[in-house]
Structure formats: C-alpha cells, structure tokens
Enzyme design. Structure first.
Site, PDB file in Angstrom:
ATOM      1  N   SER A 252     -44.698 -37.437   3.831  1.00  0.00           N
ATOM      2  CA  SER A 252     -44.705 -36.371   4.819  1.00  0.00           C
ATOM      3  C   SER A 252     -43.255 -36.315   5.367  1.00  0.00           C
ATOM      4  O   SER A 252     -42.799 -35.443   6.256  1.00  0.00           O
ATOM      5  CB  SER A 252     -45.483 -37.062   5.963  1.00  0.00           C
ATOM      6  OG  SER A 252     -45.059 -38.327   6.242  1.00  0.00           O
TER       7      SER A 252
ATOM      8  N   LYS B 284     -36.955 -37.352  11.092  1.00  0.00           N
ATOM      9  CA  LYS B 284     -38.112 -36.613  10.877  1.00  0.00           C
ATOM     10  C   LYS B 284     -38.790 -36.174  11.918  1.00  0.00           C
ATOM     11  O   LYS B 284     -38.754 -36.894  13.169  1.00  0.00           O
ATOM     12  CB  LYS B 284     -39.088 -37.956  10.266  1.00  0.00           C
ATOM     13  CG  LYS B 284     -40.489 -37.272   9.724  1.00  0.00           C
ATOM     14  CD  LYS B 284     -41.213 -38.364   9.224  1.00  0.00           C
ATOM     15  CE  LYS B 284     -42.525 -38.237   8.481  1.00  0.00           C
ATOM     16  NZ  LYS B 284     -43.005 -39.157   7.921  1.00  0.00           N
TER      17      LYS B 284
ATOM     18  N   SER C 256     -44.618 -41.854   2.173  1.00  0.00           N
ATOM     19  CA  SER C 256     -44.140 -40.789   3.026  1.00  0.00           C
ATOM     20  C   SER C 256     -42.482 -41.013   3.018  1.00  0.00           C
ATOM     21  O   SER C 256     -41.870 -40.073   3.449  1.00  0.00           O
ATOM     22  CB  SER C 256     -44.670 -40.600   4.318  1.00  0.00           C
ATOM     23  OG  SER C 256     -45.994 -40.221   4.210  1.00  0.00           O
TER      24      SER C 256
END
Length: 526
Positions: A204, A129, A228
């Site tokens: 996210s 990420k 997320s």
C-alpha cells in the site's frame, strides 16, 4: 474436507468475477495518456546523493537546504504528472522551513558535530505515505468518504523525523484503505511505476515507492502489514525495511489497526540508498532504538546465510519467475565467492499455508475478545458499512466510490475462512525460524513471484503476496534489496530476513548488496 471445498468454490467464484471484469478494466485503461512515455533522466546531481550525504553537505554549508529542497520540488513537478505519486504537496512551507534551516546553520556556534548529534537529517527532504498523519496534510487512506480530512498532528514516526531536521514535501498515494498491492483509488487516481508507466507501483506504500524510485524523494515513511513497504520497494527498485514489530510506533495512521493486527504491522523507512536505512530507523524508533543493536558492527563473514527459493506448492500461488530465481542465485554465488561463506538452501513445507496463516492472524480478536474491524466496515467509514455485492454492481456501470480491487477483497474476506489449524502451523514456523536464524542468521527469499505486473493484473494474483505476508505473521525484520533490472528494464530484488530484533543484520546485508549489485537505477537513464 468441507472447508477445502468451500475455499475452492470461493476461489473459483473470485477468478470468474475477476476474469469477467479484467477485460473491461483493461479496455477502460488501454488509452492511458501516459502509456508508452518514459520518465526524463535525472539531471541535477543533488538528486543522486543519499540523505546522509545531503545532511553532511548542508551542515558544512557546501550546499543550502533551500537548494536541496528546490531541486526535489523541481523533480516532483517534472515526474509527478506521469507517475501520480504525490497527492498533496507543501512546497511553499518546505521552502520556508529550508530557509530557517540555513539560518540556523549560519548562527550555530557549536560546530558540525553538535548539529549532527542533535539534528542528523537537518534540511533533508522527506515524503510520507498519505495514510500517516502529517499536520495540515490530507489523511484519507484513499477513501472518497474522507475527502477533505486533514491531520491535526504528526504521527509519531513523522514527528521524530521532523525533530531530526527532515522537511516533509508532501504525502503520497495509497490503495483504498491501504489493502491492495496496487495504489489506486477514486479520490486520487492511479499511481504508476517509474520504470514503466503501464506497470503497478505496488501497495500500500505505492506512492512512496514511485516517488522515491523516480528520484522525486530521497527518504520516505511507509507501513507494512502484509508487504506494504517491501512490495512497492521491490517494484520501484528501492530499499524498504519492515522493522521488528513494536519498535516503531504505528499510531496516527489509517486504517486504525484492530484485534491483534498491530502484531503484524510495522512502520519503517523507505529510501533509494541503503546507507540511509540505519539512521532513519534509529530516529523513527525513538527510545525503542535501544532494543536493537543498530550501532553494532557486523562481520558478514561470520554470519550464517540461507536461501529459500520458493514457498512450495501453495494453492492458487504463481511460480516464481525465472528472472527472479536467477537474481537470487546470483546473490548466493556472490556471497559464497566474495565472503567465503556457505549459503545453505533450506525448505519449509509449511510455507504453502502462508496465506491461511496471514489471513487468520489478521482476524484474531484482541485480548478482550473484540474482533478486528471488518473490511466492509472500513470501506464505509466514517459512514455505514458497504454491501460488497451492491458496490460490485455499481462498479460495473462506473457508479461506485470504491475500486474494483477493494470490492473484490471485501467479497473474498467474507467468503474465505481459513482453518484454525493454520494457527498451529504458524506456531511451528515461529519456532522453526527462530531456531534457524537465531541472532546470526540471514535468509534470502523472493519478494514476489514476478516483477511489477501491469495495471489491474494484480486482481489475478492476490495470493502471491504470501511471499511478503508470511514475515508479518512471524514478526521478523526484513529488508527488500534491489538487484538491478531485467531485460524489460524492470527492477529485480530479494528479501533479506533475520531473527527478531536483528534488524541490523538485514540492513548491513542490504548495504553490502548495494555495493555488489548497484542498488537503485535511474529509471530515465538509457
């Protein structure tokens, strides 16, 4: 009464604004160049092996690390123009590192067991990420103001995986400041769902969910403060584990946590194959792995299973769709028939206050009395705080550096103030869930109210994230498990929840459910 009226007015204003803007957003994105297209099917067999299997084959010289890394690079180059998941790559460096791995294996004299013990993921590709620090890679959290910022070091979780032999291929997209359930920003653009390019990949950790779901990666690193890891994993048909808080380091990621938000934040593994969850978590936890029982064998027949079909009559929250309810019922029936257990349906009326509990928990000052950073401050960093209303006006004419979702979230954050009574409800739920789950209980709970929504439609369903966010509030480990596809070809799934530090129970259950329901499916398959 005054608080309820204020919150109702805030919600009506929010819906009025989103309703007025949604048609504009849909109009602007209705002619997407990838709309209607589909990912190509996976052709390379190496892409259909778990990280555990790949590492074993690499150690045994059945395949070289260079071959594996190149296979994943080829797949990323094939799918990324469609999904926009990986936002910066390090392919040349990855191939160099893979060649060094192959050389190390050729020169190793201690045998396969020594390599497995020292370097359990030797030569295996990894995606990360973008909000995590990966040395030399962009780390912006999707903020235009941070354009060009590169990480000088590796985040601890990344460093541990690299030390175990994993090879990062690149970093993946996030929503602006990692605070939305759709991964879209004005720096990298919009990430798409591998099963339907007109649908969201989640947030996210949406870039991670998308690249993994498309078979462009086999293992990845995500973080979860309200869902997320689990939402992108659910939308993209993969496994994702929210760890018990405090087990895996959250350092060196953006945005920096403040107040007591770290109590809600978990860094954890995301992957296509359930058998990779335990080895990844052992590595990422470092010395904290001793606090978990990851090596303990679990007899699922001796566990107590519970199912919770929904959160009750929560204000502003959508009902759980029929296909997700049916998927959860199928799991219940399978557990009872195959394991001979009784799955008890439970009910917690307090769950209808989940959003208030999460929102107020995100707002608690630290032990020294310092309040968490406001969202408008985060949006402005490293500069001055933004004015959400001004940014909203700019966004309408396409002149804002911030996404509509980020601006509206900033407005909602200023307008809504949950009642302090939510803290008392939170404490009661802490006790109730601890008593229910103990050290041998497993709970099934919906991950969301529907399968992956269309782009921008998440603006209407912000409160539906309470299905994941409540377990950040309660600090419980959760594994998101895929359960096949619905009639539209979109992933179904369920959350598997256990008591604190009982991560091994949810992961072992995930391994079992993968065998029963098939796990990840190739989004390009007919």
């Amino acid at each position: 009464m005054a608080h309820s009226l204020a919150q109702r007015l805030a919600e009506l204003l929010y819906k009025a604004v989103t309703g007025a803007l949604l048609w504009l957003l849909c109009l602007l994105t209705s002619k997407s160049p990838v709309s209607g297209k589909k990912l190509p099917p996976v052709q390379q067999p190496l892409l259909l092996e778990s990280a555990t299997q790949l590492a074993r084959k690499i150690r045994r010289k059945e395949v070289s690390s260079v071959e594996v890394v190149q296979a994943y690079i080829d797949r990323i180059q094939e799918v990324n123009p469609l999904i926009n998941a990986m936002v910066q790559e390090r392919f040349s460096l990855a191939l160099q590192e893979a060649a060094q791995v192959d050389k190390l294996i050729e020169e190793e004299t201690g045998g396969e067991d020594v390599l497995e013990d020292r370097l359990p993921l030797l030569g295996v590709p990894l995606s990360v990420k973008e909000s995590f620090a990966v040395q030399g890679m962009a780390q912006t959290a999707g903020s235009v103001a941070r354009r060009g910022r590169l990480a000088a070091v590796d985040a601890p979780a990344v460093a541990l995986l690299k030390r175990a032999g994993a090879i990062p291929l690149g970093v993946t997209n996030v929503p602006e400041q990692c605070m939305w359930i759709e991964s879209h920003n004005h720096l990298y653009g919009m990430t798409r769902n591998p099963y339907n390019l007109d649908r969201v990949a989640g947030g996210s950790s949406g870039g991670e969910g998308s690249i993994l779901g498309s078979a462009g990666s086999v293992i990845g690193v995500g973080s979860d403060i309200g869902g997320s890891i689990r939402l992108p994993s659910f939308f993209c048909g993969i496994f994702g584990h929210k760890t018990t808080p405090g087990i895996v380091s959250n350092e060196n990621q953006l945005p920096p946590f403040s107040g007591r938000q770290e109590e809600l934040l978990s860094t954890g593994p995301m992957c296509r194959y359930a058998e990779d969850l335990l080895p990844m978590l052992k590595i990422m936890a470092g010395t904290n792995a001793d606090k978990l029982s990851l090596n303990k064998k679990v007899d699922l027949k001796k566990l107590r299973f519970f199912t919770l079909p929904n959160c009750g009559e929560a204000l502003y929250t959508s009902p759980v769709s029929e296909d997700l309810k049916q998927a959860q019922r199928k799991v219940v029936k399978w557990l009872e028939a195959d394991l001979g257990v009784k799955v008890e349906e439970v009910n917690f009326p307090e769950l209808k206050h989940s959003y208030d509990m999460w929102f107020i928990s995100m707002s608690i000052p630290d032990h020294e009395g310092k309040a968490p950073e406001s969202f408008e401050n985060l949006l402005g960093e490293p500069g001055a705080p933004v004015w959400p209303l001004w940014e909203l006006l700019k966004a309408v004419v396409g002149k804002s550096d911030h996404t509509m979702a980020a601006i509206l979230y900033a407005l909602l954050s200023k307008m809504v103030s949950p009642p302090l009574s939510a803290l008392n409800i939170r404490e009661k739920l802490h006790e109730d869930f601890a008593q229910l789950l103990g050290t041998d209980g497993v709970l099934l709970y919906p991950t969301f109210t529907r399968v992956a929504p269309k782009h921008h439609h998440a603006l209407f369903i912000i409160y539906d994230l309470i299905y994941t966010a409540i377990f950040n509030v309660l600090g419980l480990p959760v594994t998101q498990c895929p359960l096949g596809l619905n009639e539209e070809g979109l992933p179904l799934g369920v959350q598997v929840v256990a008591g604190k530090l009982q991560d091994h129970l949810t992961i072992q259950t995930a391994i079992y459910l993968e065998k029963a329901f098939g796990g990840w499916r190739d989004p390009g398959a007919k």
